[in-house]
Scaffold this motif. Structure first.
Motif, PDB file in Angstrom:
ATOM      1  N   LEU A  33       5.676   0.269   5.947  1.00 36.74           N
ATOM      2  CA  LEU A  33       5.513   1.138   4.223  1.00 36.74           C
ATOM      3  C   LEU A  33       6.787  -0.048   3.962  1.00 36.74           C
ATOM      4  CD1 LEU A  33       6.132   3.122   2.362  1.00 36.74           C
ATOM      5  CD2 LEU A  33       7.455   4.318   4.464  1.00 36.74           C
ATOM      6  N   ALA A  34       7.958  -1.164   4.578  1.00 36.06           N
ATOM      7  CA  ALA A  34       9.138  -1.344   4.258  1.00 36.06           C
ATOM      8  C   ALA A  34       7.742  -2.996   3.692  1.00 36.06           C
ATOM      9  CB  ALA A  34       9.802  -2.084   5.491  1.00 36.06           C
ATOM     10  N   MET A  35       6.970  -3.055   3.657  1.00 33.31           N
ATOM     11  CA  MET A  35       6.113  -4.285   3.235  1.00 33.31           C
ATOM     12  C   MET A  35       5.600  -3.725   2.126  1.00 33.31           C
ATOM     13  SD  MET A  35       5.176  -6.328   6.983  1.00 33.31           S
ATOM     14  CE  MET A  35       3.777  -7.562   6.191  1.00 33.31           C
ATOM     15  N   ALA A  36       4.734  -2.737   1.811  1.00 38.74           N
ATOM     16  CA  ALA A  36       4.192  -2.242   0.351  1.00 38.74           C
ATOM     17  C   ALA A  36       5.447  -1.869  -0.292  1.00 38.74           C
ATOM     18  CB  ALA A  36       3.872  -0.820   1.215  1.00 38.74           C
ATOM     19  N   GLU A  70      12.484  -8.142  -0.676  1.00 37.26           N
ATOM     20  CA  GLU A  70      11.217  -8.491  -1.241  1.00 37.26           C
ATOM     21  C   GLU A  70      10.358  -9.253   0.258  1.00 37.26           C
ATOM     22  OE1 GLU A  70      11.395 -10.758  -4.592  1.00 37.26           O
ATOM     23  OE2 GLU A  70      11.350  -9.469  -5.720  1.00 37.26           O
ATOM     24  N   GLY A  71      11.795  -9.127   0.997  1.00 39.10           N
ATOM     25  CA  GLY A  71      10.859  -9.586   2.638  1.00 39.10           C
ATOM     26  C   GLY A  71      11.058  -8.768   3.277  1.00 39.10           C
ATOM     27  N   ALA A  72      11.175  -7.241   3.014  1.00 37.03           N
ATOM     28  CA  ALA A  72      11.273  -5.813   3.497  1.00 37.03           C
ATOM     29  C   ALA A  72      11.663  -6.347   4.937  1.00 37.03           C
ATOM     30  CB  ALA A  72       9.810  -6.182   4.514  1.00 37.03           C
ATOM     31  N   ASP A  73      13.141  -6.879   4.392  1.00 38.49           N
ATOM     32  CA  ASP A  73      14.272  -6.535   5.617  1.00 38.49           C
ATOM     33  C   ASP A  73      15.803  -5.432   5.184  1.00 38.49           C
ATOM     34  OD1 ASP A  73      13.692  -8.936   6.928  1.00 38.49           O
ATOM     35  OD2 ASP A  73      14.443 -10.179   5.309  1.00 38.49           O
ATOM     36  N   ALA A  74      15.398  -4.692   4.282  1.00 40.09           N
ATOM     37  CA  ALA A  74      16.410  -4.001   3.360  1.00 40.09           C
ATOM     38  C   ALA A  74      15.530  -2.587   3.519  1.00 40.09           C
ATOM     39  CB  ALA A  74      16.840  -4.422   2.547  1.00 40.09           C
ATOM     40  N   VAL A  75      16.041  -1.467   4.416  1.00 36.48           N
ATOM     41  CA  VAL A  75      15.413   0.056   3.825  1.00 36.48           C
ATOM     42  C   VAL A  75      16.429   0.603   2.789  1.00 36.48           C
ATOM     43  CG1 VAL A  75      15.325   1.907   4.992  1.00 36.48           C
ATOM     44  CG2 VAL A  75      15.425   0.055   6.041  1.00 36.48           C
ATOM     45  N   PRO A  76      15.722   0.860   1.707  1.00 33.60           N
ATOM     46  CA  PRO A  76      16.692   1.260   0.441  1.00 33.60           C
ATOM     47  C   PRO A  76      16.245   2.770   0.679  1.00 33.60           C
ATOM     48  CG  PRO A  76      13.622   0.838   0.134  1.00 33.60           C
ATOM     49  CD  PRO A  76      14.028   0.642   1.459  1.00 33.60           C
ATOM     50  N   THR A  77      18.017   2.856  -0.445  1.00 31.49           N
ATOM     51  CA  THR A  77      17.895   4.671   0.019  1.00 31.49           C
ATOM     52  C   THR A  77      17.917   4.821  -1.873  1.00 31.49           C
ATOM     53  OG1 THR A  77      20.297   3.820  -1.457  1.00 31.49           O
ATOM     54  CG2 THR A  77      20.498   4.207   0.748  1.00 31.49           C
ATOM     55  N   LEU A  78      17.775   6.212  -1.425  1.00 27.45           N
ATOM     56  CA  LEU A  78      17.324   6.872  -2.721  1.00 27.45           C
ATOM     57  C   LEU A  78      17.496   6.463  -4.142  1.00 27.45           C
ATOM     58  CD1 LEU A  78      16.678  10.606  -1.604  1.00 27.45           C
ATOM     59  CD2 LEU A  78      14.772   8.611  -1.992  1.00 27.45           C
ATOM     60  N   LEU A  96       2.614   9.154   1.231  1.00 31.74           N
ATOM     61  CA  LEU A  96       2.827   8.644   2.454  1.00 31.74           C
ATOM     62  C   LEU A  96       1.846  10.173   2.737  1.00 31.74           C
ATOM     63  CD1 LEU A  96       6.592   8.839   2.718  1.00 31.74           C
ATOM     64  CD2 LEU A  96       4.947   7.083   2.687  1.00 31.74           C
ATOM     65  N   ASP A  97       0.835   9.257   4.191  1.00 26.35           N
ATOM     66  CA  ASP A  97       0.126  10.231   4.603  1.00 26.35           C
ATOM     67  C   ASP A  97      -0.010   9.098   6.000  1.00 26.35           C
ATOM     68  OD1 ASP A  97      -2.144  11.077   4.964  1.00 26.35           O
ATOM     69  OD2 ASP A  97      -3.506  10.618   3.885  1.00 26.35           O
ATOM     70  N   GLU A  98      -0.841   9.867   7.107  1.00 33.76           N
ATOM     71  CA  GLU A  98      -1.222   9.985   8.227  1.00 33.76           C
ATOM     72  C   GLU A  98      -0.916   8.573   8.697  1.00 33.76           C
ATOM     73  OE1 GLU A  98      -3.106  12.088  12.458  1.00 33.76           O
ATOM     74  OE2 GLU A  98      -1.986  12.811  10.919  1.00 33.76           O
ATOM     75  N   ASP A  99      -1.951   7.737   7.888  1.00 37.41           N
ATOM     76  CA  ASP A  99      -2.295   7.198   8.592  1.00 37.41           C
ATOM     77  C   ASP A  99      -2.776   6.265   7.157  1.00 37.41           C
ATOM     78  OD1 ASP A  99      -4.189   7.907   7.089  1.00 37.41           O
ATOM     79  OD2 ASP A  99      -5.904   7.287   8.461  1.00 37.41           O
ATOM     80  N   HIS A 100      -1.657   6.385   5.809  1.00 40.62           N
ATOM     81  CA  HIS A 100      -1.691   5.183   5.092  1.00 40.62           C
ATOM     82  C   HIS A 100      -0.579   5.271   3.777  1.00 40.62           C
ATOM     83  CE1 HIS A 100      -3.147   3.356   1.109  1.00 40.62           C
ATOM     84  NE2 HIS A 100      -2.787   4.624   0.421  1.00 40.62           N
ATOM     85  N   GLU A 101       0.067   4.153   3.814  1.00 43.61           N
ATOM     86  CA  GLU A 101       1.384   4.459   2.729  1.00 43.61           C
ATOM     87  C   GLU A 101       0.927   3.516   1.855  1.00 43.61           C
ATOM     88  OE1 GLU A 101       1.974   3.231   6.162  1.00 43.61           O
ATOM     89  OE2 GLU A 101       2.402   4.704   6.686  1.00 43.61           O
ATOM     90  N   GLU A 102       1.016   4.177   0.274  1.00 40.82           N
ATOM     91  CA  GLU A 102       1.252   3.236  -0.967  1.00 40.82           C
ATOM     92  C   GLU A 102       1.810   3.070  -1.864  1.00 40.82           C
ATOM     93  OE1 GLU A 102      -1.760   3.659  -4.721  1.00 40.82           O
ATOM     94  OE2 GLU A 102      -2.778   5.016  -3.734  1.00 40.82           O
ATOM     95  N   VAL A 103       2.383   2.183  -2.314  1.00 37.07           N
ATOM     96  CA  VAL A 103       3.732   2.763  -3.236  1.00 37.07           C
ATOM     97  C   VAL A 103       3.433   1.360  -4.778  1.00 37.07           C
ATOM     98  CG1 VAL A 103       6.050   1.316  -3.357  1.00 37.07           C
ATOM     99  CG2 VAL A 103       5.559   2.425  -1.034  1.00 37.07           C
TER     100      VAL A 103
END
Length: 111
Positions: A33-36, A70-78, A96-103
């Motif tokens: 998810l972070a990478m997406a 962009e490096g997936a090193d930060a967890v964004p807040t709302l 967000l689904d059990e086996d799929h994330e899309e951003v």
């Protein structure tokens, strides 16, 4: 986990005798998810022709923060998600689904 364990896990998976722990699966899902999200920010920024510094200025952030996102090193807040969507002139869609994330950032129609 050391390299020998990686090899063992890879070999077990190859022969079908591998069951990933729930903890490992959850961690992998978080990373995916972070990478997406990181890719969505990068792709939208590039589509707009913006540098990290320009996006940071538009969002009221630092260039270093954009780099971490962009490096997936930060967890964004709302609130950060909202600021980024506004700065990128887009709506942010997250599925967000059990086996799929899309951003995705969806461009706002021109006014």
């Amino acid at each position: 986990m050391n390299h020998t364990r990686w090899k063992l896990a890879r070999e077990k998976k190859a022969i079908g005798d591998y069951a990933e722990s729930a903890e490992a699966a959850a961690e992998r899902s978080e990373v995916r998810l972070a990478m997406a999200f990181a890719k969505a920010v990068y792709d939208r920024r590039k589509a707009l022709g913006l540098s990290q510094a320009q996006l940071a200025e538009r969002a009221g952030l630092t260039q270093a923060k954009i780099s971490r996102i962009e490096g997936a090193d930060a967890v964004p807040t709302l609130p950060l998600l909202r600021r980024l969507a506004t700065a990128l002139d887009a709506a942010l869609n997250i599925a967000l689904d059990e086996d799929h994330e899309e951003v995705r950032f969806v461009a706002r129609p021109a006014a």
